[in-house]
Design a protein around this motif. Sequence first.
Motif, PDB file in Angstrom:
ATOM      1  N   VAL A  69       0.868  -1.178   0.000  1.00 40.95           N
ATOM      2  CA  VAL A  69       0.000   0.000   0.000  1.00 40.95           C
ATOM      3  C   VAL A  69       0.908   1.232   0.000  1.00 40.95           C
ATOM      4  CG1 VAL A  69      -1.781   1.312   1.217  1.00 40.95           C
ATOM      5  CG2 VAL A  69      -1.832  -1.202   1.242  1.00 40.95           C
ATOM      6  N   LEU A  70       0.815   2.033  -1.043  1.00 41.47           N
ATOM      7  CA  LEU A  70       1.673   3.216  -1.180  1.00 41.47           C
ATOM      8  C   LEU A  70       0.920   4.465  -0.711  1.00 41.47           C
ATOM      9  CD1 LEU A  70       3.184   2.586  -4.741  1.00 41.47           C
ATOM     10  CD2 LEU A  70       3.973   1.726  -2.523  1.00 41.47           C
ATOM     11  N   GLU A  92      -1.338  -3.346   8.410  1.00 37.55           N
ATOM     12  CA  GLU A  92      -0.097  -4.107   8.640  1.00 37.55           C
ATOM     13  C   GLU A  92      -0.376  -5.465   9.272  1.00 37.55           C
ATOM     14  OE1 GLU A  92       2.341  -1.389  10.865  1.00 37.55           O
ATOM     15  OE2 GLU A  92       3.246  -0.566   9.035  1.00 37.55           O
ATOM     16  N   SER A  93      -1.486  -5.537  10.058  1.00 38.13           N
ATOM     17  CA  SER A  93      -1.818  -6.831  10.657  1.00 38.13           C
ATOM     18  C   SER A  93      -2.277  -7.849   9.618  1.00 38.13           C
ATOM     19  CB  SER A  93      -2.909  -6.643  11.720  1.00 38.13           C
ATOM     20  OG  SER A  93      -4.119  -6.186  11.119  1.00 38.13           O
ATOM     21  N   LEU A  94      -2.716  -7.342   8.451  1.00 39.03           N
ATOM     22  CA  LEU A  94      -3.088  -8.233   7.351  1.00 39.03           C
ATOM     23  C   LEU A  94      -1.872  -8.690   6.550  1.00 39.03           C
ATOM     24  CD1 LEU A  94      -6.217  -6.330   6.007  1.00 39.03           C
ATOM     25  CD2 LEU A  94      -6.238  -8.530   7.175  1.00 39.03           C
ATOM     26  N   GLY A  95      -0.701  -8.157   6.877  1.00 39.97           N
ATOM     27  CA  GLY A  95       0.505  -8.505   6.132  1.00 39.97           C
ATOM     28  C   GLY A  95       0.839  -7.539   5.021  1.00 39.97           C
ATOM     29  N   GLN A 103       8.016  10.196   3.695  1.00 35.74           N
ATOM     30  CA  GLN A 103       8.482  10.127   5.083  1.00 35.74           C
ATOM     31  C   GLN A 103       9.473   9.001   5.319  1.00 35.74           C
ATOM     32  OE1 GLN A 103       4.523   9.863   6.875  1.00 35.74           O
ATOM     33  NE2 GLN A 103       4.770  11.919   7.739  1.00 35.74           N
ATOM     34  N   ASP A 104       9.828   8.297   4.267  1.00 36.55           N
ATOM     35  CA  ASP A 104      10.783   7.199   4.373  1.00 36.55           C
ATOM     36  C   ASP A 104      10.315   6.172   5.409  1.00 36.55           C
ATOM     37  OD1 ASP A 104      13.027   5.814   3.689  1.00 36.55           O
ATOM     38  OD2 ASP A 104      14.315   6.795   5.174  1.00 36.55           O
ATOM     39  N   TYR A 105       9.030   5.845   5.362  1.00 37.65           N
ATOM     40  CA  TYR A 105       8.483   4.840   6.280  1.00 37.65           C
ATOM     41  C   TYR A 105       8.177   3.562   5.509  1.00 37.65           C
ATOM     42  CZ  TYR A 105       5.282   2.299   9.300  1.00 37.65           C
ATOM     43  OH  TYR A 105       4.690   1.310  10.063  1.00 37.65           O
ATOM     44  N   VAL A 106       8.614   2.410   6.073  1.00 31.72           N
ATOM     45  CA  VAL A 106       8.323   1.095   5.501  1.00 31.72           C
ATOM     46  C   VAL A 106       7.907   0.186   6.643  1.00 31.72           C
ATOM     47  CG1 VAL A 106       9.195  -0.851   4.161  1.00 31.72           C
ATOM     48  CG2 VAL A 106      10.066   1.450   3.716  1.00 31.72           C
ATOM     49  N   SER A 107       6.835  -0.596   6.434  1.00 31.84           N
ATOM     50  CA  SER A 107       6.347  -1.494   7.479  1.00 31.84           C
ATOM     51  C   SER A 107       7.425  -2.475   7.923  1.00 31.84           C
ATOM     52  CB  SER A 107       5.124  -2.283   6.971  1.00 31.84           C
ATOM     53  OG  SER A 107       4.052  -1.404   6.714  1.00 31.84           O
ATOM     54  N   ARG A 128      10.426   0.743  15.720  1.00 32.05           N
ATOM     55  CA  ARG A 128       9.493   1.337  16.677  1.00 32.05           C
ATOM     56  C   ARG A 128       9.887   2.774  17.011  1.00 32.05           C
ATOM     57  NH1 ARG A 128       4.650  -0.687  16.478  1.00 32.05           N
ATOM     58  NH2 ARG A 128       4.615  -2.962  16.725  1.00 32.05           N
ATOM     59  N   THR A 129      11.188   3.019  17.140  1.00 30.62           N
ATOM     60  CA  THR A 129      11.667   4.386  17.429  1.00 30.62           C
ATOM     61  C   THR A 129      11.309   5.333  16.286  1.00 30.62           C
ATOM     62  OG1 THR A 129      13.509   3.493  18.713  1.00 30.62           O
ATOM     63  CG2 THR A 129      13.687   5.783  17.983  1.00 30.62           C
TER      64      THR A 129
END
Length: 465
Positions: A69-70, A92-95, A103-107, A128-129
């Motif tokens: 999901v982008l 994320e709980s679905l995988g 934001q340079d965020y990746v699960s 987590r941080t």
Amino acid sequence: MRVIAYLYSDPLLETPPAADIWGWEVDRVYQDFAAVAQPSQRPQLEALLADSGVVEGCPLEATAPPDYVLLRRLDELGESLDEVSQRLSALESLGCVVLAVEQDYVSYRVREARPDDPNPDIMHTTWRTALMRLSSEIQQQQRSRRLRQGHARNRVKALPPPGKAPYGYRRGKDRYALDRTAAPVVKEFFEQFLLFGSLRRAVRVLEKKYGKRISVSTGKRWLTNPVYRGDLAYQDGGIVQNTHAAILSRDEAAQIDRLLRRNSRLAPRTASAPRSLAGLVKCQACQSGMKISRVTVPRQQKEYLYLAPTHCAQAPKCKSLAYEAVLAEAIEAICRDLPNAIARLTQQMAPAGAPSPHPFNAQIQQKESALDQLPDLVTSGILDQDTADLRAYKLQTEIAQLQQRLAQLPPVNLQEIAQTVAISQFWLDLSEPERRFFFREFLREIKVIRADGEWHIELDFIFFG
């Protein structure tokens, strides 16, 4: 591999992004637009969650979720941190791997897929941080967006921007009102600048006459500030016209714009020099500008003025000319040549009484017609009120830009002006500062042509070339 993307944007704050901004091959793009009345509604996001197998925040195992999901930013998932957290956790709980590209965020699932990772606990802690850091950033972005949305709604309603009212005005209920004490001071400033064309002189007059001290830079901002012309200017660059009482008329504003544009081509001291020919005369032989020199004869108690080339490379050097002789020639030439020059200009214009063919006028009329149609479109249900208000704001700002460009063109009453200024006595009755103003209204340059020990002048009119 199945990849989907989600976009949320507010048309009040930004131009909606294109659906193909990701650089990935995306199977489907869900896109929501903020509604002014209910910005928290995200029907396409709800559809995305339902299609992914999430109902009321709870995942359904029977539905096959997407692999990726982008997003642009995580804060687009909701109006509060709780909403963002719930929807992010459900996906994320679905995988699903959620990527926020700005934001340079990746699960964390991406890291979990690496069994050879020597320090999985450290990697999890780092993730987590990063998520906690992003939580603070999300809250800040959401507060900023709500604040900007409030300002944007005020723009659409043509309400004054936040902050103190400009000098000369006070805040009313929904518009600026004239400050009867300060407005005459601002009016005097504009009148002084229009009369003498000198910004520093206008600033000095305010201090001497009213005790109002302002800097030259403040005075320059006053000259170009749309608020004194009865308009409102906003941070997005938009201008809405005729929102409150003006201190400066449209004709005066156009004159100021022309003066500022012409003075910008002159040396700073030349722009406010006491002599009317200052900065205008150029020697064609040596291509040098000509400065005004004074020679005083003590015995005669008389002062003589000359025009001399500033940087002459000729050998022998070009001779100085008597200032009064050049001035007399300039007056004679402008009385002789200006009517013909204006006749050439008006040949391409419409006949008297007919609408001007200038494309700016046609564009303005087209946009004003579109503006007049908006109430009918709302009544018929084709547009909702929020969309109509936003469209009206954009049309008004576009009209203001076109009228601003139109005002920078030569005055429309040039033919009438030519009949007045083509009389030599008109020029002789003016003071030097007044003559300087009118010279710069019509002339870009006065060329001195030398031949066989004689000289004559040619005029370069400002509205040609």
